[in-house]
Enzyme design. Structure first.
Site, PDB file in Angstrom:
ATOM      1  CE  LYS A   1      -4.229   1.068   0.151  1.00 31.34           C
ATOM      2  NZ  LYS A   1      -5.503   0.205   0.032  1.00 31.34           N
TER       3      LYS A   1
ATOM      4  CG  ASP B   1      -7.538   3.450  -0.776  1.00 33.97           C
ATOM      5  OD1 ASP B   1      -7.912   2.535  -0.941  1.00 33.97           O
ATOM      6  OD2 ASP B   1      -7.160   4.703  -0.140  1.00 33.97           O
TER       7      ASP B   1
HETATM    8  P1  NDP Z   1     -12.731   7.902  -3.066  1.00 34.56           P
HETATM    9  O1  NDP Z   1     -11.150   8.794  -2.982  1.00 34.56           O
HETATM   10  O2  NDP Z   1     -13.523   7.620  -4.266  1.00 34.56           O
HETATM   11  O3  NDP Z   1     -14.780   8.078  -2.257  1.00 34.56           O
HETATM   12  C1  NDP Z   1     -13.984   8.778  -0.807  1.00 34.56           C
HETATM   13  C2  NDP Z   1     -15.099   8.518  -0.161  1.00 34.56           C
HETATM   14  O4  NDP Z   1     -14.922   8.960   1.395  1.00 34.56           O
HETATM   15  C3  NDP Z   1     -15.522  10.399  -0.561  1.00 34.56           C
HETATM   16  O5  NDP Z   1     -17.229  10.214  -0.428  1.00 34.56           O
HETATM   17  C4  NDP Z   1     -14.933  11.400   0.320  1.00 34.56           C
HETATM   18  O6  NDP Z   1     -15.345  12.325   0.925  1.00 34.56           O
HETATM   19  C5  NDP Z   1     -15.057   9.935   1.500  1.00 34.56           C
HETATM   20  N1  NDP Z   1     -13.766   9.839   2.557  1.00 34.56           N
HETATM   21  C6  NDP Z   1     -13.155   9.477   2.915  1.00 34.56           C
HETATM   22  N2  NDP Z   1     -12.294  10.545   3.715  1.00 34.56           N
HETATM   23  C7  NDP Z   1     -13.137  10.386   4.816  1.00 34.56           C
HETATM   24  C8  NDP Z   1     -12.962  11.056   5.888  1.00 34.56           C
HETATM   25  N3  NDP Z   1     -12.238  11.093   6.803  1.00 34.56           N
HETATM   26  N4  NDP Z   1     -14.495  11.005   6.231  1.00 34.56           N
HETATM   27  C9  NDP Z   1     -15.370  10.667   6.136  1.00 34.56           C
HETATM   28  N5  NDP Z   1     -15.869  10.579   4.815  1.00 34.56           N
HETATM   29  C10 NDP Z   1     -14.332  10.682   4.429  1.00 34.56           C
HETATM   30  O7  NDP Z   1     -12.252   6.594  -2.323  1.00 34.56           O
HETATM   31  P2  NDP Z   1     -13.013   5.333  -2.960  1.00 34.56           P
HETATM   32  O8  NDP Z   1     -13.857   5.184  -2.635  1.00 34.56           O
HETATM   33  O9  NDP Z   1     -11.177   3.986  -3.950  1.00 34.56           O
HETATM   34  O10 NDP Z   1     -12.182   4.184  -1.330  1.00 34.56           O
HETATM   35  C11 NDP Z   1     -13.283   4.772   0.181  1.00 34.56           C
HETATM   36  C12 NDP Z   1     -12.888   3.358   0.738  1.00 34.56           C
HETATM   37  O11 NDP Z   1     -13.176   1.905   0.111  1.00 34.56           O
HETATM   38  C13 NDP Z   1     -11.929   3.409   1.697  1.00 34.56           C
HETATM   39  O12 NDP Z   1     -11.835   2.476   2.373  1.00 34.56           O
HETATM   40  C14 NDP Z   1     -10.400   2.339   0.701  1.00 34.56           C
HETATM   41  O13 NDP Z   1      -9.439   2.170   1.297  1.00 34.56           O
HETATM   42  C15 NDP Z   1     -11.925   1.677   0.459  1.00 34.56           C
HETATM   43  N6  NDP Z   1     -11.165   0.879  -0.854  1.00 34.56           N
HETATM   44  C16 NDP Z   1     -11.046   0.906  -1.900  1.00 34.56           C
HETATM   45  C17 NDP Z   1     -10.950   0.162  -2.932  1.00 34.56           C
HETATM   46  C18 NDP Z   1     -11.246   0.990  -5.175  1.00 34.56           C
HETATM   47  O14 NDP Z   1     -11.030  -0.885  -5.711  1.00 34.56           O
HETATM   48  N7  NDP Z   1     -11.232   2.298  -4.783  1.00 34.56           N
HETATM   49  C19 NDP Z   1     -10.756  -0.904  -3.017  1.00 34.56           C
HETATM   50  C20 NDP Z   1     -11.062  -1.588  -1.376  1.00 34.56           C
HETATM   51  C21 NDP Z   1     -10.783  -0.760  -0.419  1.00 34.56           C
HETATM   52  P3  NDP Z   1     -14.876  13.404   0.800  1.00 34.56           P
HETATM   53  O15 NDP Z   1     -14.895  13.813  -0.907  1.00 34.56           O
HETATM   54  O16 NDP Z   1     -15.596  14.328   0.757  1.00 34.56           O
HETATM   55  O17 NDP Z   1     -13.577  13.071   0.520  1.00 34.56           O
END
Ligand code: NDP
Length: 453
Positions: free
Chosen positions: A126, A166
């Site tokens: 990571k 991510d």
């Molecule tokens: P994105 O950046 O596309 O989206 C993240 C989302 O979570 C946004 O809506 C963001 O809001 C919100 N967010 C981020 N940080 C915070 C916080 N501290 N408090 C509240 N909301 C928050 O990321 P992903 O959708 O790719 O990832 C989301 C989760 O899924 C993570 O935990 C990631 O590790 C996990 N994941 C992702 C994978 C992938 O293929 N992308 C695979 C497996 C797991 P804002 O826009 O305001 O920042």
């Protein structure tokens, strides 16, 4: 907890102070696999656990770039190469101001067991940086990605380490990172996944984590002879994972009533349909706006700001059958978990990595919820990344239905091995125990077979 696990954890804690998320992830795994360690003398003798918690390599580097005003910015970049016993390091890059070594070590550690569960030959890593893409122009993001890759490129490669996206790293960032790697290394090769379709990407990769999570949830519900049809679902986040979770839930006849970002959530009593989902995708992927605008656009929705909410998040008090936390780590604390149980939720499937605190997870297990931990439920993303690597090696692109078929089969298999392991160790239906045990034994056996190192 057993004395053995107590000792192991005390040792990890002493060596890794100030890394609470990493310690939380290690404690979850150690607690789940305690019966395996008790039973298997060779694992203990060869110190498999002490070895598996130690990254094979950690790279930390300076990232300097110039913003649009001509000011020099300095960020810190990392790659944690955690374990390569069963394949090249594989795992995403996160760009977010909260990124530090402890967070990346927790994510890399989770990735070890998740990748083992996918059935594919994938090691774990990571990386990322404390860079905040929010409010930056496309050119600023491009210059940052170029600076970041100008160091990272020497540590990765298709047979060595294959990063993906991510939080904060989507298609745009992968494009800039890949372009830089290609120019510096003078090779066109499958060094990143989540690439554009015209240059080596795989169909279904953007959808894979969300779709996979819903497939996993459907398998859990199937053990209680029910389906997602007609179920009311809470989703958090509005990024990649949340968007495609919502899409698949709609397709399977569920009613999704929420999504969120880091400022607040929207609750839409009428349900988020395809038109509303298109609005979210445009808002978040193109206009890069805030989720509040959803409630400004659709009168059936209300917006609740959550910044500064510390004791609980009212999103998790809404009445629903299922919850899909898909934003970030520890977004559900003990109070939120108790609220979800009290309001009648019977399934929680983790799209995000470790979105539930240890105390919250304890509530779910006590209440015998169908509770899918992220390392099982969200493994679809890395699984299709593995399929993207396979396509790149073949120099072929597979059809959408073929990739989706593989994804579906992999999620079913992850569910089966996790359920079976939970039964073998006397806690049927405990997917936390099952997923950790199944993932751990695969990597542990590979480490034993390959000798001490
Ligand atoms: P994105 O950046 O596309 O989206 C993240 C989302 O979570 C946004 O809506 C963001 O809001 C919100 N967010 C981020 N940080 C915070 C916080 N501290 N408090 C509240 N909301 C928050 O990321 P992903 O959708 O790719 O990832 C989301 C989760 O899924 C993570 O935990 C990631 O590790 C996990 N994941 C992702 C994978 C992938 O293929 N992308 C695979 C497996 C797991 P804002 O826009 O305001 O920042």
């Amino acid at each position: 907890m057993s004395a053995l696990v107590d000792d192991l954890l005390a040792d990890v804690e002493a060596k890794n102070p100030h890394q609470p998320e990493f310690l939380q992830a290690v404690e979850e795994v150690a607690t789940a696999i305690a019966p395996v360690l008790e039973k298997n003398e060779r694992y203990r003798q060869e110190k498999i656990f002490q070895r598996i918690v130690e990254p094979e390599r950690v790279i930390s580097f300076r990232v300097c770039w110039m913003d649009d005003r001509g000011d020099i910015q300095v960020n810190r970049g990392y790659r944690v190469q955690m374990n390569s016993a069963i394949g090249p390091y594989k795992g995403g890059l996160r760009f977010h101001p909260s990124v530090n070594l402890g967070i990346l070590k927790f994510l890399a550690f989770e990735q070890v067991f998740k990748n083992a569960l996918t059935t594919l030959p994938l090691g774990a890593g990571k990386g990322g940086a404390d860079f905040d893409p929010k409010g930056k122009s496309d050119y600023e993001v491009m210059r940052f990605c170029q600076a970041f890759m100008s160091e990272l490129f020497r540590h990765i490669g298709p047979e060595r380490d294959v990063p993906a996206g991510d939080i904060g790293v989507g298609g745009r960032e992968i494009g800039y990172l890949f372009g830089t790697y290609r120019r510096l290394d003078n090779h066109f090769e499958g060094v990143l996944t989540g690439k554009g379709l015209n240059w080596g990407g795989s169909l279904i990769r953007p959808e894979a984590t969300g779709y996979g999570n819903v497939y996993f949830a459907a398998e859990m519900l199937n053990t209680r002879n029910t389906t997602l049809e007609g179920k009311t679902c809470l989703v958090s986040g509005s990024g990649n994972v949340a968007q495609y979770t919502i899409e698949k839930l709609i397709e399977l006849g569920a009613k999704v009533v929420s999504c969120s970002d880091s400022n607040g959530y929207v609750y839409d009593e009428a349900g988020i349909d395809r038109t509303k989902l298109s609005f979210i995708m445009d808002l978040k992927n193109k206009r890069r706006g805030r989720i509040k605008e959803f409630a400004d656009q659709f009168s059936s929705a209300e917006y609740v700001a959550t910044n500064g909410t510390t004791d609980h998040n009212p999103l998790w008090k809404q009445k629903a059958d299922c919850a899909f936390p898909s934003a970030t780590q520890n977004e559900i604390n003990a109070t939120d978990a108790a609220n979800l149980v009290d309001s009648g939720v019977t399934l929680v499937s983790e799209g995000a990595n470790m979105p539930v605190t240890a105390e919250g997870a304890h509530h779910f297990l006590e209440a015998k919820l169908l509770y899918g931990p992220g390392k099982a439920a969200n493994a679809g993303g890395v699984a299709v990344s593995g399929l993207e690597m396979a396509q790149n090696s073949q120099r072929l692109g597979w059809r959408r239905e073929d990739v989706d078929g593989h994804l579906h089969r992999i999620m079913k298999s992850i569910h089966t091995v996790s359920r079976d392991a939970s039964e073998t160790y006397g806690q049927p239906g405990n997917y936390v125990l099952g997923a950790n045990v199944a993932g751990f034994t695969k990597v542990a056996d590979a480490m034993l077979e390959q000798g001490i190192g």
